[in-house]
Motif scaffolding. Structure first.
Motif, mmCIF file in Angstrom:
data_model
loop_
_atom_site.group_PDB
_atom_site.id
_atom_site.type_symbol
_atom_site.label_atom_id
_atom_site.label_comp_id
_atom_site.label_asym_id
_atom_site.label_seq_id
_atom_site.Cartn_x
_atom_site.Cartn_y
_atom_site.Cartn_z
ATOM 1 N N SER A 57 -2.869 2.138 -3.174
ATOM 2 C CA SER A 57 -1.897 3.469 -2.944
ATOM 3 C C SER A 57 -3.826 3.394 -1.968
ATOM 4 O O SER A 57 -5.350 4.401 -2.425
ATOM 5 C CB SER A 57 -2.361 4.653 -2.488
ATOM 6 O OG SER A 57 -1.980 5.344 -2.445
ATOM 7 N N LEU A 84 0.490 5.038 -7.801
ATOM 8 C CA LEU A 84 -0.526 4.609 -6.866
ATOM 9 C C LEU A 84 -2.213 4.843 -6.852
ATOM 10 O O LEU A 84 -1.576 6.076 -6.140
ATOM 11 C CB LEU A 84 0.331 4.509 -5.697
ATOM 12 C CG LEU A 84 1.258 3.946 -5.911
ATOM 13 C CD1 LEU A 84 2.621 4.198 -4.762
ATOM 14 C CD2 LEU A 84 1.602 1.753 -5.727
ATOM 15 N N SER A 112 3.266 7.940 5.260
ATOM 16 C CA SER A 112 3.210 9.192 5.238
ATOM 17 C C SER A 112 3.735 10.341 6.374
ATOM 18 O O SER A 112 3.223 10.140 7.523
ATOM 19 C CB SER A 112 1.998 9.824 4.529
ATOM 20 O OG SER A 112 2.013 11.449 4.648
ATOM 21 N N PRO A 170 -5.489 5.768 -5.968
ATOM 22 C CA PRO A 170 -6.043 6.445 -3.546
ATOM 23 C C PRO A 170 -7.427 5.707 -4.075
ATOM 24 O O PRO A 170 -7.883 5.736 -5.101
ATOM 25 C CB PRO A 170 -5.830 7.613 -4.282
ATOM 26 C CG PRO A 170 -6.321 7.802 -5.613
ATOM 27 C CD PRO A 170 -4.811 7.324 -6.351
ATOM 28 N N THR A 210 2.024 8.365 -4.940
ATOM 29 C CA THR A 210 1.211 7.915 -4.568
ATOM 30 C C THR A 210 -0.080 7.702 -3.995
ATOM 31 O O THR A 210 -0.555 7.208 -3.560
ATOM 32 C CB THR A 210 2.347 8.704 -3.168
ATOM 33 O OG1 THR A 210 1.945 9.953 -2.549
ATOM 34 C CG2 THR A 210 3.921 8.165 -2.802
ATOM 35 N N ARG A 211 -0.126 9.269 -4.636
ATOM 36 C CA ARG A 211 -2.026 9.501 -4.849
ATOM 37 C C ARG A 211 -2.661 10.409 -5.840
ATOM 38 O O ARG A 211 -2.936 11.273 -5.893
ATOM 39 C CB ARG A 211 -2.184 10.343 -3.786
ATOM 40 C CG ARG A 211 -1.584 9.691 -2.345
ATOM 41 C CD ARG A 211 -1.882 10.977 -0.999
ATOM 42 N NE ARG A 211 -0.469 11.566 -1.277
ATOM 43 C CZ ARG A 211 -0.119 12.953 -1.079
ATOM 44 N NH1 ARG A 211 -1.702 13.622 -0.783
ATOM 45 N NH2 ARG A 211 0.568 13.795 -1.803
ATOM 46 N N ASP A 262 1.007 -1.287 -0.368
ATOM 47 C CA ASP A 262 0.380 0.376 0.232
ATOM 48 C C ASP A 262 0.458 1.568 -0.007
ATOM 49 O O ASP A 262 1.474 1.506 0.777
ATOM 50 C CB ASP A 262 -0.900 -0.740 0.995
ATOM 51 C CG ASP A 262 -2.142 1.064 1.426
ATOM 52 O OD1 ASP A 262 -1.643 2.208 0.939
ATOM 53 O OD2 ASP A 262 -3.139 1.027 1.817
ATOM 54 N N GLY A 263 0.565 1.681 -0.989
ATOM 55 C CA GLY A 263 1.768 3.411 -1.212
ATOM 56 C C GLY A 263 1.420 4.581 -0.233
ATOM 57 O O GLY A 263 2.358 5.877 -0.698
ATOM 58 N N TYR A 264 0.048 4.360 0.344
ATOM 59 C CA TYR A 264 0.113 5.730 1.507
ATOM 60 C C TYR A 264 -1.103 5.544 2.796
ATOM 61 O O TYR A 264 -2.019 4.903 2.752
ATOM 62 C CB TYR A 264 -0.792 7.089 0.123
ATOM 63 C CG TYR A 264 -0.577 7.747 0.994
ATOM 64 C CD1 TYR A 264 0.574 8.680 1.172
ATOM 65 C CD2 TYR A 264 -1.902 8.389 2.393
ATOM 66 C CE1 TYR A 264 1.004 10.082 1.504
ATOM 67 C CE2 TYR A 264 -1.752 9.806 2.799
ATOM 68 C CZ TYR A 264 -0.355 10.607 2.410
ATOM 69 O OH TYR A 264 -0.595 12.004 2.694
ATOM 70 N N SER A 265 -0.198 5.216 3.355
ATOM 71 C CA SER A 265 -0.984 5.794 5.030
ATOM 72 C C SER A 265 -0.574 6.911 5.786
ATOM 73 O O SER A 265 0.232 7.093 6.072
ATOM 74 C CB SER A 265 -0.871 4.821 5.821
ATOM 75 O OG SER A 265 -1.671 4.452 7.094
ATOM 76 N N THR A 284 -4.771 5.531 1.198
ATOM 77 C CA THR A 284 -4.698 6.798 1.808
ATOM 78 C C THR A 284 -5.544 6.796 3.013
ATOM 79 O O THR A 284 -6.779 7.757 3.201
ATOM 80 C CB THR A 284 -5.679 7.946 0.951
ATOM 81 O OG1 THR A 284 -6.740 6.898 -0.163
ATOM 82 C CG2 THR A 284 -4.364 7.833 -0.743
ATOM 83 N N ASP A 329 8.096 12.062 -5.707
ATOM 84 C CA ASP A 329 6.401 11.890 -5.396
ATOM 85 C C ASP A 329 6.187 12.642 -6.074
ATOM 86 O O ASP A 329 6.788 13.915 -6.116
ATOM 87 C CB ASP A 329 6.031 11.238 -3.769
ATOM 88 C CG ASP A 329 4.767 11.316 -3.707
ATOM 89 O OD1 ASP A 329 4.380 11.189 -4.737
ATOM 90 O OD2 ASP A 329 4.136 12.098 -3.235
#
Length: 396
Positions: A322, A288, A121, A290, A258-259, A79-82, A324, A235
């Motif tokens: 992603s 990625l 993130s 979202p 990323t999003r 997963d590309g973004y948290s 998110t 990014d």
């Protein structure tokens, strides 16, 4: 992309198996090929574990959701973004291993969603600049390390593709640091190197004077070169169109978004136009997509539409996921938290996505860009000394 990209030949990486934690079948070892895809080596023929039940379970195997769970067991989600670090700052107490209902992400839901790697993130609220931005980024970085150390049965820090694989094979969720915002650098390449030494792996090119609506300044271009030299992924989500196009031209390592989804399907400023998606495919970058209602739409089918579109233009090796989650965004129905990935994969299976393309989407593409960034950094460090450029000297 530089010619060095063609020289990348990643070796197979094997992590230590921790059978007490990881849910693997007996006598099955998972390796990864150069694209990050799982290669399964089964035990001797005739073992009891080779038997497969028939009847109702054969019918169940035709169910897309059952197939999705099976595929994700072999090819989990990176997963590309948290947004979890900032969300946890506001909680007086939490336990991610037992479960935490006040947020979108915890270890039980990560396991239910087959998430094996997660970028946390370090983005900051708007308005934080200079020393305050640097300090807040360091505090978040420290928080991430503290959280991971407090949940050793579920989480493990990772700084490379090899460490991500090892964490997965030991039944832990790999935690990678980034993206951080450009404001965290306070216009200093030395701070960029310091953050990298502390684990930062992704930098967003927005929120700084050297990466604005008119594109990258001379100092901004030097930031990209130095990020390439030390192995920090660039990014471009949220960056201006001019910055995106210039970064795609000068970066020697693959860039990531990323999003970002498809602007042609939903006109959001962080989404990418079709010509940029094509260029992203040519340079072997990674988009990625979202899982947010604002950027992709209110349903699983809307998200799948964006994934179809990005795959068609950029190619199957340049699209990823992603979540998110915990970023304050609203999410599509049935994708409200980290456990929802099997439902999305079931939708893609119903649309005819092959297992190889899905394996790239969920796991292989993130592994590829991590390996590529490390390879490019090793090559660049042999030719280039750490940059001592100052913004005042380059941009005036």
């Amino acid at each position: 992309m530089a010619d060095l990209q063609d020289e990348l030949h990643a070796t197979t990486e094997v992590g230590e198996l921790d059978r007490a934690e990881a849910e693997f079948e007996p006598d099955v070892i998972e390796l990864e090929d150069e694209r990050g895809l799982a290669v399964v080596d089964a035990g001797p023929e005739g073992d009891e574990g080779d038997a497969r039940p028939k009847g109702d379970e054969e019918d169940a195997a035709d169910d897309p959701l059952v197939r999705a769970h099976a595929l994700l067991a072999a090819h989990p989600v990176a997963d590309g973004y948290s947004g979890l670090p900032w969300a946890l700052r506001h909680l007086p107490w939490y336990d991610l291993e037992l479960g935490e209902s006040t947020i979108d992400t915890d270890v039980p839901r990560l396991r239910e969603g087959h998430v094996a790697a997660l970028f946390w993130s370090l983005h900051l609220p708007e308005g934080l600049v200079g020393e305050r931005a640097v300090g807040a980024t360091l505090e978040q970085l420290d928080l991430v390390r503290t959280v991971v150390e407090a949940h050793p049965e579920g989480l493990r820090m990772a700084h490379s593709a090899a460490q991500v694989t090892d964490a997965r094979n030991c039944g832990r969720v790999a935690v990678l640091l980034g993206p951080a915002g450009a404001a965290a650098l306070d216009d200093s390449l030395g701070i960029l190197r310091a953050l990298h030494s502390l684990g930062l792996r992704v930098l967003t090119l927005s929120g700084a004077s050297w990466a604005g609506k008119n594109g990258l300044t001379r100092f901004g271009e030097e930031v990209v070169r130095e990020a390439n030299r030390i192995g920090v992924l660039v990014d471009l989500s949220g960056a201006s169109d001019a910055t995106v196009r210039r970064a795609l031209t000068i970066s020697k390592s693959p860039v990531v978004c990323t999003r970002s989804a498809a602007r042609d399907l939903r006109p959001h400023p962080a989404n990418l136009p079709d010509d940029v998606l094509v260029e992203l495919g040519i340079t072997k970058g990674l988009c990625l997509v979202p899982l947010t209602a604002e950027q992709t739409g209110p349903s699983v089918r809307d998200v799948a539409d964006h994934l179809d579109h990005v795959r068609a233009l950029a190619g199957p090796e340049c699209v990823g996921l992603s979540g998110t989650y915990d970023s304050g965004a609203a999410h599509p129905q049935d994708l409200s938290d980290a456990s929802g990935y099997p439902r999305l994969v079931a939708e893609l299976l119903g649309r005819g996505w092959s297992e190889s393309d899905l394996a790239l989407l969920t796991w292989g593409n993130v592994q590829r860009v991590l390996r590529s960034a490390d390879f490019m950094a090793r090559a660049a460090r042999s030719r280039r000394e750490p940059s001592t450029a100052k913004i005042a000297e380059m941009d005036g």
